[in-house]
Motif scaffolding. Structure first.
Motif, PDB file in Angstrom:
ATOM      1  N   LEU A   1     -24.929  27.856  -0.026  1.00 45.76           N
ATOM      2  CA  LEU A   1     -23.658  27.245   0.372  1.00 45.76           C
ATOM      3  C   LEU A   1     -22.634  28.319   0.726  1.00 45.76           C
ATOM      4  CD1 LEU A   1     -21.762  24.772   0.611  1.00 45.76           C
ATOM      5  CD2 LEU A   1     -21.191  25.115  -1.795  1.00 45.76           C
ATOM      6  N   VAL A   2     -22.440  29.272  -0.174  1.00 48.50           N
ATOM      7  CA  VAL A   2     -21.424  30.301   0.039  1.00 48.50           C
ATOM      8  C   VAL A   2     -21.740  31.103   1.305  1.00 48.50           C
ATOM      9  CG1 VAL A   2     -20.532  32.449  -0.907  1.00 48.50           C
ATOM     10  CG2 VAL A   2     -20.691  30.425  -2.349  1.00 48.50           C
ATOM     11  N   THR A   3     -23.004  31.399   1.510  1.00 51.55           N
ATOM     12  CA  THR A   3     -23.381  32.150   2.709  1.00 51.55           C
ATOM     13  C   THR A   3     -23.129  31.328   3.969  1.00 51.55           C
ATOM     14  OG1 THR A   3     -25.020  33.422   1.493  1.00 51.55           O
ATOM     15  CG2 THR A   3     -25.312  33.288   3.883  1.00 51.55           C
ATOM     16  N   LEU A   4     -23.551  30.060   3.964  1.00 52.32           N
ATOM     17  CA  LEU A   4     -23.388  29.226   5.156  1.00 52.32           C
ATOM     18  C   LEU A   4     -21.917  28.981   5.461  1.00 52.32           C
ATOM     19  CD1 LEU A   4     -26.336  26.754   4.506  1.00 52.32           C
ATOM     20  CD2 LEU A   4     -26.178  28.461   6.351  1.00 52.32           C
ATOM     21  N   LEU A   5     -21.085  28.888   4.430  1.00 51.96           N
ATOM     22  CA  LEU A   5     -19.642  28.707   4.658  1.00 51.96           C
ATOM     23  C   LEU A   5     -19.047  29.881   5.423  1.00 51.96           C
ATOM     24  CD1 LEU A   5     -18.355  27.425   1.186  1.00 51.96           C
ATOM     25  CD2 LEU A   5     -18.456  26.112   3.321  1.00 51.96           C
ATOM     26  N   GLN A   6     -19.600  31.068   5.209  1.00 53.92           N
ATOM     27  CA  GLN A   6     -19.003  32.276   5.778  1.00 53.92           C
ATOM     28  C   GLN A   6     -19.667  32.749   7.057  1.00 53.92           C
ATOM     29  OE1 GLN A   6     -19.253  34.506   1.936  1.00 53.92           O
ATOM     30  NE2 GLN A   6     -17.090  34.873   2.296  1.00 53.92           N
ATOM     31  N   THR A   7     -20.747  32.080   7.456  1.00 53.27           N
ATOM     32  CA  THR A   7     -21.476  32.547   8.628  1.00 53.27           C
ATOM     33  C   THR A   7     -21.015  31.821   9.887  1.00 53.27           C
ATOM     34  OG1 THR A   7     -23.377  32.864   7.193  1.00 53.27           O
ATOM     35  CG2 THR A   7     -23.806  32.900   9.561  1.00 53.27           C
ATOM     36  N   PRO A   8     -20.536  32.543  10.920  1.00 59.48           N
ATOM     37  CA  PRO A   8     -20.164  31.868  12.170  1.00 59.48           C
ATOM     38  C   PRO A   8     -21.412  31.381  12.904  1.00 59.48           C
ATOM     39  CG  PRO A   8     -19.843  34.249  12.342  1.00 59.48           C
ATOM     40  CD  PRO A   8     -20.341  33.982  10.959  1.00 59.48           C
ATOM     41  N   PRO A   9     -21.291  30.305  13.659  1.00 55.62           N
ATOM     42  CA  PRO A   9     -22.443  29.844  14.449  1.00 55.62           C
ATOM     43  C   PRO A   9     -22.726  30.837  15.576  1.00 55.62           C
ATOM     44  CG  PRO A   9     -20.495  28.571  14.994  1.00 55.62           C
ATOM     45  CD  PRO A   9     -20.096  29.512  13.899  1.00 55.62           C
ATOM     46  N   PRO A  10     -23.863  30.707  16.246  1.00 55.78           N
ATOM     47  CA  PRO A  10     -24.169  31.610  17.372  1.00 55.78           C
ATOM     48  C   PRO A  10     -23.110  31.483  18.469  1.00 55.78           C
ATOM     49  CG  PRO A  10     -26.047  30.136  16.881  1.00 55.78           C
ATOM     50  CD  PRO A  10     -24.920  29.709  16.019  1.00 55.78           C
ATOM     51  N   LYS A  11     -23.044  32.491  19.306  1.00 59.72           N
ATOM     52  CA  LYS A  11     -22.051  32.475  20.396  1.00 59.72           C
ATOM     53  C   LYS A  11     -22.177  31.213  21.228  1.00 59.72           C
ATOM     54  CE  LYS A  11     -20.301  36.977  20.946  1.00 59.72           C
ATOM     55  NZ  LYS A  11     -20.921  38.315  21.060  1.00 59.72           N
ATOM     56  N   GLY A  12     -21.027  30.710  21.680  1.00 59.08           N
ATOM     57  CA  GLY A  12     -21.043  29.495  22.487  1.00 59.08           C
ATOM     58  C   GLY A  12     -21.041  28.233  21.643  1.00 59.08           C
ATOM     59  N   HIS A  13     -20.973  28.418  20.309  1.00 59.78           N
ATOM     60  CA  HIS A  13     -20.953  27.266  19.414  1.00 59.78           C
ATOM     61  C   HIS A  13     -19.763  27.391  18.477  1.00 59.78           C
ATOM     62  CE1 HIS A  13     -25.023  25.973  20.617  1.00 59.78           C
ATOM     63  NE2 HIS A  13     -25.106  27.254  20.924  1.00 59.78           N
ATOM     64  N   ARG A  14     -19.240  26.263  18.065  1.00 60.35           N
ATOM     65  CA  ARG A  14     -18.068  26.260  17.214  1.00 60.35           C
ATOM     66  C   ARG A  14     -18.263  25.251  16.082  1.00 60.35           C
ATOM     67  NH1 ARG A  14     -13.548  28.260  19.325  1.00 60.35           N
ATOM     68  NH2 ARG A  14     -13.901  29.600  21.152  1.00 60.35           N
TER      69      ARG A  14
ATOM     70  N   PRO B   1     -22.887  26.775 -19.107  1.00 65.97           N
ATOM     71  CA  PRO B   1     -22.937  25.802 -18.026  1.00 65.97           C
ATOM     72  C   PRO B   1     -24.186  25.996 -17.175  1.00 65.97           C
ATOM     73  CG  PRO B   1     -21.441  27.545 -17.480  1.00 65.97           C
ATOM     74  CD  PRO B   1     -21.984  27.864 -18.830  1.00 65.97           C
ATOM     75  N   ARG B   2     -24.525  24.917 -16.483  1.00 71.78           N
ATOM     76  CA  ARG B   2     -25.693  24.953 -15.619  1.00 71.78           C
ATOM     77  C   ARG B   2     -25.326  24.634 -14.193  1.00 71.78           C
ATOM     78  NH1 ARG B   2     -29.447  22.135 -20.048  1.00 71.78           N
ATOM     79  NH2 ARG B   2     -28.384  23.544 -21.465  1.00 71.78           N
ATOM     80  N   LEU B   3     -26.099  25.145 -13.268  1.00 70.34           N
ATOM     81  CA  LEU B   3     -25.900  24.859 -11.851  1.00 70.34           C
ATOM     82  C   LEU B   3     -27.110  25.397 -11.122  1.00 70.34           C
ATOM     83  CD1 LEU B   3     -25.261  27.885 -10.730  1.00 70.34           C
ATOM     84  CD2 LEU B   3     -22.967  27.347 -11.379  1.00 70.34           C
ATOM     85  N   SER B   4     -27.224  25.038  -9.843  1.00 69.37           N
ATOM     86  CA  SER B   4     -28.303  25.586  -9.035  1.00 69.37           C
ATOM     87  C   SER B   4     -27.794  26.823  -8.330  1.00 69.37           C
ATOM     88  CB  SER B   4     -28.751  24.563  -8.009  1.00 69.37           C
ATOM     89  OG  SER B   4     -29.495  25.235  -7.007  1.00 69.37           O
ATOM     90  N   ASN B   5     -28.203  27.982  -8.817  1.00 69.64           N
ATOM     91  CA  ASN B   5     -27.730  29.208  -8.183  1.00 69.64           C
ATOM     92  C   ASN B   5     -28.266  29.328  -6.770  1.00 69.64           C
ATOM     93  OD1 ASN B   5     -26.252  31.590  -8.088  1.00 69.64           O
ATOM     94  ND2 ASN B   5     -27.977  32.844  -8.748  1.00 69.64           N
ATOM     95  N   SER B   6     -29.449  28.804  -6.501  1.00 75.89           N
ATOM     96  CA  SER B   6     -29.980  28.989  -5.148  1.00 75.89           C
ATOM     97  C   SER B   6     -29.214  28.128  -4.149  1.00 75.89           C
ATOM     98  CB  SER B   6     -31.487  28.756  -5.109  1.00 75.89           C
ATOM     99  OG  SER B   6     -31.796  27.407  -4.992  1.00 75.89           O
ATOM    100  N   ILE B   7     -28.794  26.914  -4.544  1.00 71.55           N
ATOM    101  CA  ILE B   7     -27.961  26.127  -3.624  1.00 71.55           C
ATOM    102  C   ILE B   7     -26.587  26.778  -3.479  1.00 71.55           C
ATOM    103  CG2 ILE B   7     -26.943  23.861  -3.146  1.00 71.55           C
ATOM    104  CD1 ILE B   7     -29.145  22.575  -4.765  1.00 71.55           C
ATOM    105  N   LEU B   8     -26.046  27.243  -4.590  1.00 75.80           N
ATOM    106  CA  LEU B   8     -24.733  27.901  -4.534  1.00 75.80           C
ATOM    107  C   LEU B   8     -24.745  29.083  -3.566  1.00 75.80           C
ATOM    108  CD1 LEU B   8     -21.862  28.446  -5.688  1.00 75.80           C
ATOM    109  CD2 LEU B   8     -22.944  29.864  -7.411  1.00 75.80           C
ATOM    110  N   GLN B   9     -25.766  29.927  -3.677  1.00 75.45           N
ATOM    111  CA  GLN B   9     -25.827  31.107  -2.813  1.00 75.45           C
ATOM    112  C   GLN B   9     -25.927  30.698  -1.348  1.00 75.45           C
ATOM    113  OE1 GLN B   9     -25.282  34.105  -3.968  1.00 75.45           O
ATOM    114  NE2 GLN B   9     -25.333  33.484  -6.110  1.00 75.45           N
TER     115      GLN B   9
END
Ligand SMILES: Nc1ncnc2c1ncn2[C@@H]1O[C@H](COP(=O)(O)OP(=O)(O)OP(=O)(O)O)[C@@H](O)[C@H]1O
Ligand SMILES: Nc1ncnc2c1ncn2[C@@H]1O[C@H](COP(=O)(O)OP(=O)(O)OP(=O)(O)O)[C@@H](O)[C@H]1O
Ligand SMILES: Nc1ncnc2c1ncn2[C@@H]1O[C@H](COP(=O)(O)OP(=O)(O)OP(=O)(O)O)[C@@H](O)[C@H]1O
Ligand SMILES: Nc1ncnc2c1ncn2[C@@H]1O[C@H](COP(=O)(O)OP(=O)(O)OP(=O)(O)O)[C@@H](O)[C@H]1O
Ligand SMILES: Nc1ncnc2c1ncn2[C@@H]1O[C@H](COP(=O)(O)OP(=O)(O)OP(=O)(O)O)[C@@H](O)[C@H]1O
Ligand SMILES: Nc1ncnc2c1ncn2[C@@H]1O[C@H](COP(=O)(O)OP(=O)(O)OP(=O)(O)O)[C@@H](O)[C@H]1O
Ligand SMILES: [Mg+2]
Ligand SMILES: [Mg+2]
Ligand SMILES: [Mg+2]
Ligand SMILES: [Mg+2]
Ligand SMILES: [Mg+2]
Ligand SMILES: [Mg+2]
Lengths: 276, 276, 276, 276, 276, 276
Positions: free
Chosen positions: B148-161, B138-146
């Motif tokens: 995406l997964v990182t951004l999904l798990q990263t909280p925004p800076p304090k004072g932001h939700r 199978p094929r996919l964009s590993n750089s977009i995947l990485q």
């Protein structure tokens, strides 16, 4: 009934339609009733895109064996649609682009152009070639594939309507790549199935001059293939017949070539390498 | 109860919501009680992001079969949230970018923009398409995947939700890629399961004018599929019904098309190539 | 004894430590005695790097299931070390770099910076994400991997000392990639194993107000999972509990979600795709 | 006899030799007679390159398990050679290069530099790392590999002489890649095999102060591993011993760590993932 | 007879031939009658290219086990040919090029240069290395391979004549890659097969001073390998013998090393990893 | 009859035809009746492209074993066609291009040039080489392949006519890559099958001076191969015969070489690596 006009064999093409005309060099021959059914469905989708409120966009896949007439039928529906914007995207129109990014951008640009007309129809011919599919590897252009699948599913901006007719002779590949789920509808284009249908094709096309000639040809075919079953695309039949006319023994040569097409597949339908 | 407002079928959309509105062309039909449960869960996550101290960030995956209504339900929750910053990232909004690096940078930029608002909601529609998944290879964009997964798990800076609602119709792929573990919560969106639910859909949508028409349609479906089981996405039902109306024999045509969707899968649930 | 200070649950974090503080939003709860053992080992390595003659460099891998507290424990040890240079390398801090070469160069630069201080501590969080691992293919950035493994094994210049704490929830992958042999030491961080440990977590965190509430929650969990065994990371327990509080039926909702986490794995420990 | 000088345990390193010295922080301990044999062979190759007419070039591969002392032994032979040009190529000296082409060019440049001296010695440390080997895929830099193999087999220009000492802990990989056939000679560096050899190491290194301490440590090891067999690299033994000294229970802690190294392999010598 | 001059053991090399001379440091020893046969065939191809009308181009592959003398024999034929243009393309002459495109262009340029002379001879040494073959993957440079195969089969322009001598120790790989079919002729270069042939080599080369020394060496070899069969390349024998002379026990050391070469292969001819 | 002129063995080539002449150094020998049949078919396609209305474009694949005469036969048909534009695309004419994009663009340019003439004939020699096929991997240039397949199927603009003759010795590969379906017609070129056909070749070519010489050669071949079956390409026979004439024992040497070609295949037709 708006579907009625479709049943004529040789439509009178308009001046601007030369590219579409080119795709139908032998006209449309009604060798079986499936031809009318296909054209009916095609026009139903044309009317949906033209008239419906919430459905301002539709994508249809015409699939069938090689040479079965997919491109000609799509071109025919497009000509009948009378949409103000019609464009056909062929592999040949893509071959000059440097690489897959350039091809992908061009594909995107054509859709963007289509969005400018209130009523557009795009033919995407031979999508396996567009995505640069080859079975060894297998290899393909994932970036063109992703763009294609996305563009197939994206409605145009409000106030615009778009019908997409795509063709392929590699349905199993498209299933495997999950491209088929991106289409709203599918139309199956069959090969010429048997000698009776072949007779209709040869008679209507007038390649062989007399019914007796046609008969001799059909008898030769039966002899070579030992069967009434044919399973060859109409384009192959028409071009082989035309080539045969210059041969020393047209009927014999035609039958031999048609039999060759069929015998490349063994009785289980598996392709047999000709060099073996 | 803040969840109450959700149960209306046709919400009155605000002026700025046109992109979200566009994702719900047929409104939300309550054809089964799972619909309320989904909307309740969606609003629970909205409230958690809004109110909790330590949980200023949450990522939710809506998954279900193709055409089951995932995008519409996510858009509906987003509209109800009244968050000041709402954005929907669709495959179509990505198709113009040159390559995966450009897509990845754009994705990153949207998150960075979202971090500027005290209260943001992002819909990431069709994540299998975002990561350019295709099953061959199978094929996919590993750089977009990485990213995406990182951004999904990263909280925004304090004072932001930030609340993230993502959709996919390829849950097994997401499990296989370990993308699901990057989500805090999951919501399953079911297909229309049986003729009773289909009846609710057809009745509420008003595509067919009288209950008698609806009844005829359902009988035809039963005939074609020899079963009460349907298993087709609500979007497919609604658009097929709309197309059928222009057909010569609407009930027949609708039933045939729906049966075609179902029969592409054999009794063991394995996909069967249509060309075979 | 220098290890003594570690046993307090809520350390008073200094002003400059905000990034490390951020990694421990719920403090450190001593729900089992393995927690003290981990912190003891961590401080032993801190002291070795600080004091030994020939060992001026050490690399330690904290591994354990997702959400088990690896990052929080590494951050806690770093704060206690009082080293003049402390830096945490997270996937989020890497997401803005264009490609793997840029990431690799950044990683190298951070080590070069660390070499300037006489006493440095680096946390490399989530090394499977840093090397862009994804299980399909499988794919990863070999150039980042090679740089990582080399930097882990390279002592700083004379007069400089460096402790590296790395985390991963993919130990088998790291074994397979031979990354583990690049570490001098390993520390295993366990999940919350059973309802007794979960009780300690819920009681100490104060998410549910009274012991009776905690009890009801635990009974529900036992009911849903039909077992005393839990096997869920402390982070999952804490955030699920917090989310549950806004739900209509907190105990019920909490138990259902926790059971969902567990049931995704079959009795043989094999992951089961949720969509099946 | 020119080999005699090698048998001293702590050679007095010259001022310019700091990089080589750095590779032998604990000196050379003669824990078994294989050590002398290795050093004898090393000096034989030094003398061949120095004296022979037609053999003005030789490449030697030192291979053995991780931490067995390969780099230290190569550095020791290099120091004893007294060649005017000595250079050690380590993974760390390569990590700053952008990509494999840059690394390959640098490698080529170092050889070109070496060709300028009448008598040169190059140490290529850890060739599996130089060629960026990783077992998943498997992946490696073919362009560095090709350059390495070619440079190993190419004699310097007339009037110049070159000895290459390379190290690897991945002999099977090197066999598989056909790199071993590019070497003229091979030297095997063994691990510390049993408790008797370990005793020699601990006694000579003076890490534990009294023979009684050493004895207690050895007894603990026997207890943990239930065997006299050790099979651990000397570097691991020396650094673990040094770390143990700051622990609350040095003998216990040392034995536990050494047993951990051994038990990662099952009785058939297959690696067992620690997380299982 | 023009082939007669070839049978002398130490040809007197001309001044311009230094690169070719370099490839034959130990001269040509006639240890078996296959050597004359090889040289005869080589000169036959030289004469064909020189004299025939329609065959103005020929490509010949010398293949045999590592160190069997392929390069020396090709260089010897080239020197005897007296062609005005002779060039040897070695892996070492390629190592400085940046990437495969640069290598391919250089290869093409050398052929273009050769086409300028009326009578040219090219040696392409070690074609497996030229095409960057490595067995893992497997990997190779397809663009160099394609250029090589094409250039091997392309005759020079009219009025020009070209003989290509290529060498390889990887015949099965070349068969697999279909490179062998690009050669007009093949010459097999055998290893030294048995102790009788080894005796001829050691006697003629004069490495060991007296026949008694040679005898002792051979007896030791028989002892170590328990056989008369040797199967080692002449280059290995000559360089090992030279190295042995500086050893404390030359006969013993020589025999041990030669046995090591042989025992790396098991009785079925399969390579056995030395580290096991 | 226009096909009549083809049966002469040594056609008188025109002045401008030097590139085509070059492809037929030994003329066309009619060693079996399949040769006439091939030339007849070739001219039939020439006449179809010249005369037919709707068939202004045709692509023909000549396939057969290596050295069987494919290129010579295609060149012969081209010369006989008298088309104003004839061009032969060989691997050698492509080797100077930097990479696959440059090759693809050049291929496209040649077709564009051909479209400028009213009547064009292109020979695409050795398409497996053009697409950079190699069996390991397997690898190929997908971008050249896609362009080739598209160009083969695209008719020239109106008022222009194009015949494409392509050659390959890898029919199974072409079947596998689905390249064969892009051709309108196929022609099989056989090897020299038996000693009777070989006799015709040797007699007509006049390589061996008297019939007695030919007879001796044939007897030797029978002896070496123990069979009347030959299965070797005519090019191999002709060039081997020419080389043999300078050998000391021409008949013997010729027979040995021919037997070598045959014995590389085992009795089941599987290729046997020569080095084993
Ligand atoms: N009923 C028919 N349907 C389609 N084509 C027909 C029909 N009758 C005659 N034709 C002629 O048959 C030919 C069909 O060729 P067409 O290129 O459309 O086939 P295709 O299936 O697109 O082939 P390919 O698989 O190569 O793309 C055209 O020349 C068309 O004029
Ligand atoms: N209960 C419902 N839930 C979701 N959609 C509904 C519901 N009732 C009606 N709809 C309508 O059904 C359609 C759902 O389509 P939607 O695009 O959301 O499906 P999807 O699952 O996202 O499809 P895809 O798999 O193609 O992304 C919308 O037009 C929406 O207005
Ligand atoms: N004993 C403990 N050990 C670790 N974390 C604890 C402990 N007690 C409470 N916590 C809290 O639990 C959470 C642990 O989350 P953390 O991000 O460290 O987990 P993780 O294992 O790194 O997760 P992931 O696998 O997603 O990287 C933190 O909020 C922390 O404050
Ligand atoms: N006999 C010995 N041989 C080698 N090293 C020794 C010996 N005695 C003591 N030492 C010490 O042991 C250590 C060996 O470490 P070294 O880095 O050479 O191992 P290595 O095999 O190269 O490890 P790696 O597999 O990580 O490259 C050095 O600190 C060295 O001073
Ligand atoms: N009869 C002989 N044939 C070939 N070489 C000989 C012969 N007699 C002596 N020699 C010497 O043996 C050596 C052969 O080495 P050469 O480099 O040609 O081997 P090779 O097969 O090319 O090795 P490799 O497989 O490493 O490329 C040369 O030094 C040459 O002078
Ligand atoms: N009947 C014949 N058909 C073809 N070639 C012939 C015939 N008679 C003689 N020849 C000669 O045989 C040779 C055929 O070589 P040619 O290069 O055409 O073979 P090929 O099949 O293209 O080889 P390759 O597989 O290497 O491309 C030419 O020299 C040609 O002059
Ligand atoms: Mg078509
Ligand atoms: Mg959707
Ligand atoms: Mg973490
Ligand atoms: Mg080392
Ligand atoms: Mg050689
Ligand atoms: Mg040819």
């Amino acid at each position: 009934d708006f579907l009625h006009a479709l049943s004529e064999v040789k439509p009178a093409f308009g001046a601007d339609d030369s590219e579409l005309e080119d795709a139908i060099p032998y006209g449309i021959i009604h060798f079986s009733q499936s031809i009318s059914a296909i054209l009916n469905d095609g026009m139903l989708y044309v009317e949906n895109v033209r008239q419906q409120e919430r459905l301002r966009h539709m994508s249809v896949l015409l699939h069938g064996p090689p040479a079965s007439g997919k491109t000609a039928l799509a071109a025919h529906v497009a000509m009948k649609s009378d949409f103000p914007f019609i464009k056909i995207i062929t592999p040949a129109s893509m071959v000059g682009f440097r690489d897959e990014v350039a091809k992908k951008d061009h594909l995107h640009k054509i859709f963007t152009d289509a969005y400018k007309s209130p009523l557009s129809l795009l033919i995407i011919d031979n999508i396996e070639r567009l995505i640069e599919w080859n079975p060894v590897g297998p290899r393909l252009s994932n970036s063109i594939l992703q763009a294609l699948v996305t563009l197939l599913q994206t409605p145009p901006p409000k106030g615009h309507r778009l019908l997409i007719l795509a063709t392929t002779s590699q349905l199993p590949v498209m299933e495997q790549l999950d491209v088929t789920t991106a289409f709203d509808r599918q139309i199956r284009v069959p090969a010429v199935q048997n000698t009776r249908e072949m007779e209709a094709v040869l008679a209507e096309s007038g390649t062989f001059e007399s019914p007796a000639d046609v008969n001799e040809v059909l008898n030769r075919v039966r002899e070579y293939t030992s069967s009434e079953r044919v399973g060859v695309g109409i384009k192959t039949i028409l071009t082989t017949a035309e080539t045969a006319r210059l041969s020393a023994q047209p009927a014999e040569w035609f039958a031999e070539q048609i039999a060759g097409q069929i015998n490349r597949y063994n009785p289980y339908g598996e392709r047999v390498a000709m060099g073996e």
